[in-house]
Scaffold this active site. Sequence first.
Site, PDB file in Angstrom:
ATOM      1  N   HIS A   1      29.784  40.045  40.489  1.00  8.06           N
ATOM      2  CA  HIS A   1      30.309  40.641  39.185  1.00  8.06           C
ATOM      3  C   HIS A   1      30.686  39.478  38.309  1.00  8.06           C
ATOM      4  O   HIS A   1      31.340  38.684  38.556  1.00  8.06           O
ATOM      5  CB  HIS A   1      31.305  41.537  39.377  1.00  8.06           C
ATOM      6  CG  HIS A   1      31.568  42.631  38.355  1.00  8.06           C
ATOM      7  ND1 HIS A   1      32.137  42.130  37.174  1.00  8.06           N
ATOM      8  CD2 HIS A   1      31.004  43.857  38.104  1.00  8.06           C
ATOM      9  CE1 HIS A   1      32.233  43.038  36.275  1.00  8.06           C
ATOM     10  NE2 HIS A   1      31.536  44.091  36.906  1.00  8.06           N
TER      11      HIS A   1
ATOM     12  N   GLU B   1      32.951  39.531  35.798  1.00  9.46           N
ATOM     13  CA  GLU B   1      34.353  39.467  35.780  1.00  9.46           C
ATOM     14  C   GLU B   1      34.994  38.694  36.993  1.00  9.46           C
ATOM     15  O   GLU B   1      35.816  37.676  36.618  1.00  9.46           O
ATOM     16  CB  GLU B   1      35.036  41.047  35.784  1.00  9.46           C
ATOM     17  CG  GLU B   1      36.701  40.865  36.066  1.00  9.46           C
ATOM     18  CD  GLU B   1      37.155  42.165  36.243  1.00  9.46           C
ATOM     19  OE1 GLU B   1      38.248  42.252  36.803  1.00  9.46           O
ATOM     20  OE2 GLU B   1      36.607  43.290  36.089  1.00  9.46           O
TER      21      GLU B   1
ATOM     22  N   THR C   1      39.394  44.388  38.050  1.00  6.94           N
ATOM     23  CA  THR C   1      40.102  45.600  37.339  1.00  6.94           C
ATOM     24  C   THR C   1      39.554  47.111  37.546  1.00  6.94           C
ATOM     25  O   THR C   1      40.402  47.956  37.297  1.00  6.94           O
ATOM     26  CB  THR C   1      39.853  45.374  35.900  1.00  6.94           C
ATOM     27  OG1 THR C   1      38.677  45.182  35.439  1.00  6.94           O
ATOM     28  CG2 THR C   1      40.762  44.213  35.426  1.00  6.94           C
TER      29      THR C   1
ATOM     30  N   CYS D   1      43.024  48.139  36.119  1.00  4.30           N
ATOM     31  CA  CYS D   1      43.410  49.020  34.841  1.00  4.30           C
ATOM     32  C   CYS D   1      43.993  50.259  34.825  1.00  4.30           C
ATOM     33  O   CYS D   1      43.052  50.975  35.528  1.00  4.30           O
ATOM     34  CB  CYS D   1      42.309  48.409  33.828  1.00  4.30           C
ATOM     35  SG  CYS D   1      41.428  49.602  33.239  1.00  4.30           S
TER      36      CYS D   1
ATOM     37  N   SER E   1      30.322  48.482  37.648  1.00  3.40           N
ATOM     38  CA  SER E   1      31.175  48.725  39.134  1.00  3.40           C
ATOM     39  C   SER E   1      31.852  50.044  38.937  1.00  3.40           C
ATOM     40  O   SER E   1      32.244  50.645  39.668  1.00  3.40           O
ATOM     41  CB  SER E   1      32.161  47.324  38.919  1.00  3.40           C
ATOM     42  OG  SER E   1      32.908  47.732  40.244  1.00  3.40           O
ATOM     43  N   ASN E   2      32.740  50.187  37.648  1.00  2.00           N
ATOM     44  CA  ASN E   2      33.542  51.404  37.587  1.00  2.00           C
ATOM     45  C   ASN E   2      32.873  52.592  37.839  1.00  2.00           C
ATOM     46  O   ASN E   2      33.339  53.640  38.275  1.00  2.00           O
ATOM     47  CB  ASN E   2      34.501  51.227  36.357  1.00  2.00           C
ATOM     48  CG  ASN E   2      33.987  51.766  35.066  1.00  2.00           C
ATOM     49  OD1 ASN E   2      33.859  52.996  34.698  1.00  2.00           O
ATOM     50  ND2 ASN E   2      33.358  50.696  34.354  1.00  2.00           N
TER      51      ASN E   2
END
Length: 274
Positions: A120, A122, A158, A186, A215-216
């Site tokens: 990823h 991030e 996150t 987050c 991802s989220n």
Amino acid sequence: MKIELAKSYGFCFGVKRAIKIAENSKDAATIGELIHNSLEIDRLKSNFNVKTLKDISDLKDEKKAIIRTHGITKTDLANLKSKNIDIIDATCPFVTKPQQIVEKMSNEGYEIVFFGDINHPEVKGVMSYSVTNVHVILDEHELDGIKLPAKVAVVSQTTKKLEKYSQIVNYLMQRVKEVRVFNTICNATLENQEAARELSNRADVMIIIGGKNSSNTKQLHLIAKNLCQDSHLIESEDELQKEWFENKKLCGISAGASTPDWIIQKVVDKLSKI
């Protein structure tokens, strides 16, 4: 059939901020995808001529470069600063935080255990700020057999699940003398996940809207699937299939943090017709 939206869903603070930055940066180029939603990226290209480059090497005669919400590596940032270009940083503050933590803790001699997907953007960006070893894992047992030092610092991507992060931390507490734990998941992610969990528990069909590479959004789908077997991940209303809703009484809807309201509304409108 009743249609119900989760209590918390869709655009998070970091994505809203990045979209606003892009809309105010006409004719700019983003280094990597600004957010993980191809339809919103297409809208920014059509309406504001904000194009997407694969990486820094694709820069040619652009005057403005936008750093995506997921951030870029420390090396790429240095290379970007060496160019004659206006840099616009749209990195989410919740992503900047683990970058700073990893840089500080590694400089103090801590090895890093990072709960995240190694491919990823991030994660790649955050890893680049460490001067010590970084162990990127999705499960605590990936650390079995690895000789860990006396001091480790733990951070999370996150958008990961807090429950799994807690398991990793507990595992480390039993193996390492000094463990510094930072909750870098987050708030918006946690709120969206909890709302999806609550709704999935009651619904007999769930629709999760968002990018297939987000991802989220994939985490939301996983949560929904565990509680409601008939859960479907879609990017747009075109993917809805009528047979999903036969004999269903409650259709729940949630959406990833990179999913704009206009896409969600199109899904709701089509569902209403079904």
